[in-house]
Scaffold this active site. Structure first.
Site, PDB file in Angstrom:
ATOM      1  N   TYR A  30       0.842  -1.196   0.000  1.00  0.00           N
ATOM      2  CA  TYR A  30       0.000   0.000   0.000  1.00  0.00           C
ATOM      3  C   TYR A  30       0.881   1.252   0.000  1.00  0.00           C
ATOM      4  O   TYR A  30       0.657   2.185  -0.785  1.00  0.00           O
ATOM      5  CB  TYR A  30      -0.930  -0.021   1.217  1.00  0.00           C
ATOM      6  CG  TYR A  30      -1.766   1.221   1.361  1.00  0.00           C
ATOM      7  CD1 TYR A  30      -2.788   1.498   0.460  1.00  0.00           C
ATOM      8  CD2 TYR A  30      -1.525   2.132   2.385  1.00  0.00           C
ATOM      9  CE1 TYR A  30      -3.550   2.648   0.573  1.00  0.00           C
ATOM     10  CE2 TYR A  30      -2.280   3.281   2.511  1.00  0.00           C
ATOM     11  CZ  TYR A  30      -3.290   3.535   1.606  1.00  0.00           C
ATOM     12  OH  TYR A  30      -4.043   4.683   1.717  1.00  0.00           O
ATOM     13  N   GLU A  63     -11.689   5.310   4.290  1.00  0.00           N
ATOM     14  CA  GLU A  63     -11.185   6.106   5.420  1.00  0.00           C
ATOM     15  C   GLU A  63     -12.239   6.192   6.516  1.00  0.00           C
ATOM     16  O   GLU A  63     -11.920   6.108   7.706  1.00  0.00           O
ATOM     17  CB  GLU A  63     -10.767   7.507   4.963  1.00  0.00           C
ATOM     18  CG  GLU A  63      -9.546   7.540   4.084  1.00  0.00           C
ATOM     19  CD  GLU A  63      -8.251   7.102   4.750  1.00  0.00           C
ATOM     20  OE1 GLU A  63      -8.179   7.051   5.998  1.00  0.00           O
ATOM     21  OE2 GLU A  63      -7.288   6.811   4.019  1.00  0.00           O
ATOM     22  N   TRP A 108      -5.619   0.519   9.987  1.00  0.00           N
ATOM     23  CA  TRP A 108      -5.714   0.539   8.529  1.00  0.00           C
ATOM     24  C   TRP A 108      -5.477  -0.849   7.954  1.00  0.00           C
ATOM     25  O   TRP A 108      -6.029  -1.208   6.912  1.00  0.00           O
ATOM     26  CB  TRP A 108      -4.728   1.556   7.947  1.00  0.00           C
ATOM     27  CG  TRP A 108      -4.867   1.688   6.468  1.00  0.00           C
ATOM     28  CD1 TRP A 108      -3.948   1.328   5.543  1.00  0.00           C
ATOM     29  CD2 TRP A 108      -6.003   2.164   5.735  1.00  0.00           C
ATOM     30  NE1 TRP A 108      -4.434   1.557   4.267  1.00  0.00           N
ATOM     31  CE2 TRP A 108      -5.703   2.071   4.366  1.00  0.00           C
ATOM     32  CE3 TRP A 108      -7.253   2.648   6.103  1.00  0.00           C
ATOM     33  CZ2 TRP A 108      -6.590   2.447   3.366  1.00  0.00           C
ATOM     34  CZ3 TRP A 108      -8.135   3.024   5.105  1.00  0.00           C
ATOM     35  CH2 TRP A 108      -7.799   2.926   3.760  1.00  0.00           C
TER      36      TRP A 108
END
Length: 181
Positions: free
Chosen positions: A14, A36, A44
């Site tokens: 990522y 988000e 995350w």
């Protein structure tokens, strides 16, 4: 060393290929805002591991399809163990799809609205994470603009994380090998 991601291959991928890369298309921006919002209060890494499930559950984050979701879809999503099962976040994703469509008819479609809040480039890159803000005047203004447009679950901190993810700001640390400029 990367500014983050060395401890996990999903994070590394990522970091190296997505975080901070400019996203300018409506669907891509809508997806990032949704993810988000779902990440709020969670790691995350949880979202990264579930991202393909989110894409399946939310029709590839096609706002035209998601905007038509109804209570049956909410119930289906609440039963889907492959995603984060939070009613407020699920309902926000649906409301945000509707708001995305509404913006098409206004003075600024979603990509223009978001990118109009891109801050000026920093004169020097951050050296440590302590130099990277969680909220900026631009993220606060964008969060307010999104709220006025009908978006939900997107406060200044979540919006700033989206700005980072979508390349509106370059918060790669100075010595990060991925940093450009």
């Amino acid at each position: 060393m990367r500014c983050f991601g060395d401890d996990h291959p999903d994070y590394a991928a990522y970091h190296d290929h997505e975080w901070g890369v400019p996203v300018r298309d409506e669907r891509g921006l809508y997806e990032r805002l949704c993810l988000e919002a779902f990440q709020s209060g969670l790691s995350w890494l949880v979202i990264l591991r579930k991202r393909e499930n989110f894409r399946r559950a939310f029709a590839g984050f096609d706002p035209e399809i998601v905007a038509r979701y109804d209570e049956r879809d909410v119930q289906r999503l609440l039963a889907d163990a492959g995603i984060v099962r939070n009613r407020a976040k699920i309902e926000a994703a649906i409301a945000n799809a509707r708001a995305t469509l509404d913006l098409r008819d206004g003075p600024q479609p979603l990509p223009e609205l978001i990118w109009s809040h891109a801050p000026a480039r920093r004169p020097t890159p951050p050296v440590t994470w302590a130099e990277v803000p969680a909220i900026t005047p631009e993220s606060t203004a964008l969060a307010k603009a999104l709220k006025r447009a009908g978006f939900r679950f997107l406060g200044p901190t979540t919006v700033y994380a989206g700005m980072q993810a979508c390349g509106l700001v370059n918060d790669h640390l100075r010595d990060c090998p991925t940093r450009t400029g």
